[in-house]
Write a protein that holds these residues in place. Structure first.
Motif, PDB file in Angstrom:
ATOM      1  N   ALA A 218      -0.078   2.330   4.428  1.00 42.98           N
ATOM      2  CA  ALA A 218       0.052   3.028   3.153  1.00 42.98           C
ATOM      3  C   ALA A 218       0.958   4.255   3.287  1.00 42.98           C
ATOM      4  N   ALA A 219       0.820   4.991   4.388  1.00 50.71           N
ATOM      5  CA  ALA A 219       1.650   6.182   4.596  1.00 50.71           C
ATOM      6  C   ALA A 219       3.124   5.815   4.743  1.00 50.71           C
ATOM      7  N   LEU A 220       3.409   4.740   5.466  1.00 50.74           N
ATOM      8  CA  LEU A 220       4.801   4.291   5.607  1.00 50.74           C
ATOM      9  C   LEU A 220       5.383   3.909   4.245  1.00 50.74           C
ATOM     10  N   LEU A 221       4.593   3.206   3.452  1.00 52.79           N
ATOM     11  CA  LEU A 221       5.069   2.814   2.120  1.00 52.79           C
ATOM     12  C   LEU A 221       5.253   4.033   1.219  1.00 52.79           C
ATOM     13  N   ARG A 222       4.393   5.026   1.365  1.00 50.26           N
ATOM     14  CA  ARG A 222       4.529   6.267   0.578  1.00 50.26           C
ATOM     15  C   ARG A 222       5.838   6.974   0.929  1.00 50.26           C
ATOM     16  N   ARG A 223       6.189   6.974   2.213  1.00 46.74           N
ATOM     17  CA  ARG A 223       7.451   7.612   2.633  1.00 46.74           C
ATOM     18  C   ARG A 223       8.663   6.879   2.066  1.00 46.74           C
ATOM     19  N   ARG A 224       8.613   5.555   2.114  1.00 42.85           N
ATOM     20  CA  ARG A 224       9.758   4.735   1.712  1.00 42.85           C
ATOM     21  C   ARG A 224       9.884   4.588   0.199  1.00 42.85           C
ATOM     22  N   ARG A 225       8.753   4.512  -0.472  1.00 40.20           N
ATOM     23  CA  ARG A 225       8.737   4.274  -1.924  1.00 40.20           C
ATOM     24  C   ARG A 225       7.747   5.236  -2.574  1.00 40.20           C
ATOM     25  N   PRO A 226       8.066   6.542  -2.599  1.00 43.22           N
ATOM     26  CA  PRO A 226       7.093   7.542  -3.051  1.00 43.22           C
ATOM     27  C   PRO A 226       6.591   7.352  -4.485  1.00 43.22           C
ATOM     28  N   ALA A 227       7.351   6.724  -5.328  1.00 42.67           N
ATOM     29  CA  ALA A 227       6.930   6.547  -6.720  1.00 42.67           C
ATOM     30  C   ALA A 227       6.122   5.268  -6.945  1.00 42.67           C
ATOM     31  N   ASP A 228       6.096   4.380  -5.971  1.00 41.23           N
ATOM     32  CA  ASP A 228       5.464   3.069  -6.157  1.00 41.23           C
ATOM     33  C   ASP A 228       4.035   3.078  -5.617  1.00 41.23           C
ATOM     34  N   LYS A 229       3.129   3.620  -6.433  1.00 42.34           N
ATOM     35  CA  LYS A 229       1.726   3.747  -6.024  1.00 42.34           C
ATOM     36  C   LYS A 229       1.059   2.389  -5.830  1.00 42.34           C
ATOM     37  N   GLU A 230       1.409   1.407  -6.633  1.00 45.27           N
ATOM     38  CA  GLU A 230       0.799   0.082  -6.494  1.00 45.27           C
ATOM     39  C   GLU A 230       1.146  -0.550  -5.149  1.00 45.27           C
ATOM     40  N   LEU A 231       2.377  -0.411  -4.719  1.00 47.50           N
ATOM     41  CA  LEU A 231       2.789  -0.945  -3.420  1.00 47.50           C
ATOM     42  C   LEU A 231       2.042  -0.235  -2.292  1.00 47.50           C
ATOM     43  N   GLN A 232       1.939   1.081  -2.386  1.00 44.88           N
ATOM     44  CA  GLN A 232       1.228   1.855  -1.371  1.00 44.88           C
ATOM     45  C   GLN A 232      -0.232   1.426  -1.280  1.00 44.88           C
ATOM     46  N   VAL A 233      -0.861   1.258  -2.430  1.00 43.22           N
ATOM     47  CA  VAL A 233      -2.276   0.868  -2.456  1.00 43.22           C
ATOM     48  C   VAL A 233      -2.455  -0.545  -1.915  1.00 43.22           C
ATOM     49  N   ALA A 234      -1.518  -1.434  -2.199  1.00 40.32           N
ATOM     50  CA  ALA A 234      -1.599  -2.786  -1.627  1.00 40.32           C
ATOM     51  C   ALA A 234      -1.611  -2.707  -0.104  1.00 40.32           C
ATOM     52  N   GLY A 235      -0.785  -1.838   0.452  1.00 38.12           N
ATOM     53  CA  GLY A 235      -0.781  -1.649   1.908  1.00 38.12           C
ATOM     54  C   GLY A 235      -2.088  -1.087   2.425  1.00 38.12           C
ATOM     55  N   LEU A 236      -2.705  -0.225   1.640  1.00 37.46           N
ATOM     56  CA  LEU A 236      -3.977   0.376   2.039  1.00 37.46           C
ATOM     57  C   LEU A 236      -5.124  -0.618   2.021  1.00 37.46           C
ATOM     58  N   VAL A 237      -5.194  -1.446   1.003  1.00 39.77           N
ATOM     59  CA  VAL A 237      -6.386  -2.292   0.822  1.00 39.77           C
ATOM     60  C   VAL A 237      -6.263  -3.688   1.437  1.00 39.77           C
ATOM     61  N   ALA A 238      -5.096  -4.063   1.898  1.00 39.79           N
ATOM     62  CA  ALA A 238      -4.922  -5.417   2.439  1.00 39.79           C
ATOM     63  C   ALA A 238      -5.877  -5.704   3.588  1.00 39.79           C
ATOM     64  N   VAL A 239      -6.228  -4.692   4.353  1.00 37.31           N
ATOM     65  CA  VAL A 239      -7.095  -4.859   5.518  1.00 37.31           C
ATOM     66  C   VAL A 239      -8.501  -5.307   5.130  1.00 37.31           C
ATOM     67  N   VAL A 240      -8.939  -5.006   3.924  1.00 38.36           N
ATOM     68  CA  VAL A 240     -10.303  -5.327   3.508  1.00 38.36           C
ATOM     69  C   VAL A 240     -10.593  -6.819   3.651  1.00 38.36           C
ATOM     70  N   GLY A 241      -9.656  -7.646   3.249  1.00 41.48           N
ATOM     71  CA  GLY A 241      -9.867  -9.088   3.310  1.00 41.48           C
ATOM     72  C   GLY A 241     -10.050  -9.615   4.716  1.00 41.48           C
ATOM     73  N   ARG A 242      -9.327  -9.031   5.669  1.00 40.37           N
ATOM     74  CA  ARG A 242      -9.440  -9.479   7.058  1.00 40.37           C
ATOM     75  C   ARG A 242     -10.846  -9.257   7.602  1.00 40.37           C
ATOM     76  N   LEU A 243     -11.472  -8.177   7.136  1.00 38.97           N
ATOM     77  CA  LEU A 243     -12.800  -7.857   7.649  1.00 38.97           C
ATOM     78  C   LEU A 243     -13.907  -8.560   6.876  1.00 38.97           C
ATOM     79  N   LEU A 244     -13.743  -8.679   5.567  1.00 31.55           N
ATOM     80  CA  LEU A 244     -14.786  -9.296   4.751  1.00 31.55           C
ATOM     81  C   LEU A 244     -14.792 -10.813   4.841  1.00 31.55           C
ATOM     82  N   TRP A 245     -13.593 -11.388   4.908  1.00 32.94           N
ATOM     83  CA  TRP A 245     -13.485 -12.843   4.872  1.00 32.94           C
ATOM     84  C   TRP A 245     -12.572 -13.346   5.985  1.00 32.94           C
ATOM     85  N   PRO A 246     -12.895 -13.069   7.261  1.00 34.41           N
ATOM     86  CA  PRO A 246     -12.010 -13.523   8.337  1.00 34.41           C
ATOM     87  C   PRO A 246     -11.848 -15.043   8.288  1.00 34.41           C
TER      88      PRO A 246
END
Length: 147
Positions: A40-68
């Motif tokens: 999420a931090a890398l995406l924030r640096r590269r695309r500071p205005a694109d909050k949806e992209l940043q959040v996608a990077g932040l939450v993608a990990v949830v699926g790996r843990l909940l539904w391996p």
């Protein structure tokens, strides 16, 4: 499972702290929580205005843990009611790394994900993202009410 509140999402992300991806699960990061924050931090640096992209990077990990090993797109379906169709679209594409993509946003997400596996920097803390998550959830709620 559908997430209905930012609090539920924050709880899931906090649950990633100290978790370890299973060795046999598709090359997931060893530290999912730190990886999510770095992506999420890398995406924030590269695309500071694109909050949806940043959040996608932040939450993608949830699926790996909940539904391996679960079906691709499950995280996207869980996040759609809370974070909206664009975040869901990005997560769905992210869940299928073997699928070719001409989507620049999805390519950016995958690049940040890959770089975050080896990057070493202070990516902040999860609480730094609460306001962004709340803003996206509120915007999605308003848009959903209009549809």
């Amino acid at each position: 499972m559908e997430l209905r509140s930012v609090e539920e999402l924050m709880d899931l992300l906090y649950a990633c702290r100290g978790a370890r991806a299973s060795a046999g699960h598709g090359g997931g990061p060893a530290d999912p929580y730190g990886h999510a924050l770095r992506t999420a931090a890398l995406l924030r640096r590269r695309r500071p205005a694109d909050k949806e992209l940043q959040v996608a990077g932040l939450v993608a990990v949830v699926g790996r843990l909940l539904w391996p090993g679960g079906p691709a797109g499950r995280t996207a379906d869980a996040m759609r009611p809370l974070l909206g169709p664009r975040v869901a679209h990005l997560l769905h594409g992210y869940a299928r790394p073997d699928a070719p993509s001409r989507d620049d946003d999805l390519l950016g997400l995958r690049q940040a994900d890959e770089e975050a596996r080896t990057a070493v920097f202070d990516a902040g803390v999860l609480e730094d993202w609460r306001t962004v998550l709340e803003l996206l959830a509120a915007r999605n709620s308003r848009l959903g009410a209009v549809d």
